[in-house]
Design an enzyme around this catalytic site. Structure first.
Site, PDB file in Angstrom:
ATOM      1  N   LEU A  78       0.925  -1.164   0.050  1.00  0.00           N
ATOM      2  CA  LEU A  78       0.259   0.059   0.035  1.00  0.00           C
ATOM      3  C   LEU A  78       0.888   1.352   0.052  1.00  0.00           C
ATOM      4  CD1 LEU A  78      -2.996  -0.662   2.631  1.00  0.00           C
ATOM      5  CD2 LEU A  78      -3.127  -0.347   0.051  1.00  0.00           C
ATOM      6  N   ASP A  79       0.605   2.237  -0.804  1.00  0.00           N
ATOM      7  CA  ASP A  79       1.476   3.474  -0.883  1.00  0.00           C
ATOM      8  C   ASP A  79       1.143   4.169   0.595  1.00  0.00           C
ATOM      9  OD1 ASP A  79       2.177   3.023  -3.264  1.00  0.00           O
ATOM     10  OD2 ASP A  79       0.408   4.043  -4.284  1.00  0.00           O
ATOM     11  N   PRO A  80       2.437   4.872   0.938  1.00  0.00           N
ATOM     12  CA  PRO A  80       2.079   5.803   1.949  1.00  0.00           C
ATOM     13  C   PRO A  80       0.746   6.585   2.186  1.00  0.00           C
ATOM     14  CG  PRO A  80       4.366   5.873   1.444  1.00  0.00           C
ATOM     15  CD  PRO A  80       3.555   5.186   0.250  1.00  0.00           C
TER      16      PRO A  80
END
Length: 233
Positions: A52-54
């Site tokens: 998951l992206d930040p």
């Protein structure tokens, strides 16, 4: 309370990843909590089944011990996301990681156009990953090329959108729910969706709610998981 043997034999932890954390940071936090609180060996295996992206929150499946062998299987399952597109502007990263670089007209966009556009993205589609992504090109991650100001050719990929639902329209914002195959970039979907309406769009909110039959409703925050180990130690 689960034992050292339980984690070594294999567990799937449903983690609700917080905003601004990388998936690596979340896994690392869990790893050292298990080492420090339960006494797991420092080299025990742990990993996640899908980054998951930040700037995204939500479900991160973390496998421990022997269950790390199941990561590939889990990664291949369909995923559900909810979030928000901002219509009328684009960013180089297709989300809020970078500043708006161009604005577009939106006066022609109405609910009918939005719902008709959704139909274009159902089923198998060709999608180009964002330049700000971890995919490698010539041995270098795309985001490194992007941050160096380099232009690279990115190939389209086949991906499948199983379900695409608009849940709120309050222009310039559109809320959505998407069920998609492995490898789908919701940031690219945001960009392509705006383009298909002869405008622009970027992703401002993203939350992963499901992976296969696993639901974020059953997830636990990283800090809460660490606290639970302390509580039961």
């Amino acid at each position: 309370m689960k034992t050292v043997e339980d984690y070594l034999n294999g567990q799937i932890l449903l983690i609700d990843k917080p905003l601004n954390w990388t998936s690596f940071q979340a896994v690392n936090k869990l790893k050292y909590a298990l080492i420090n609180k339960l006494g797991l060996p420092k080299k025990f295996k742990i990993g996640h089944a899908g980054t998951l992206d930040p700037l995204a929150t939500g479900l991160l499946l973390v496998c421990t011990g022997k269950f790390t062998k199941r990561i590939t299987e889990l990664q291949g399952q369909a995923k559900e996301y909810t979030g928000t597109f901002y219509i009328g502007a684009t960013t180089p990263s297709y989300d809020l990681e970078t500043e708006i670089d161009q604005t577009y007209p939106t006066s022609h966009i109405d609910e009918n156009l939005i719902h008709e556009t959704v139909k274009q993205f159902l089923g198998e589609i060709d999608q180009k990953p964002p330049i700000y992504s971890a995919i490698k090109k010539d041995g270098v991650r795309l985001y490194e090329h992007a941050r160096a100001g380099e232009t690279v050719e990115i190939a389209f990929r086949k991906t499948t959108i199983h379900e695409f639902e608009i849940t709120r329209i309050a222009l310039p914002e559109i809320d959505f729910r998407v069920v998609c195959s492995k490898g789908t970039y919701i940031r690219s979907l945001a960009y392509d969706f705006g383009n298909a309406m002869h405008s622009g769009s970027h992703l401002t909110v993203l939350r992963r709610t499901k992976i296969g039959d696993y639901n974020v409703i059953d997830g636990i925050d990283v800090t809460a998981f660490e606290a639970s180990l302390t509580k039961n130690a």
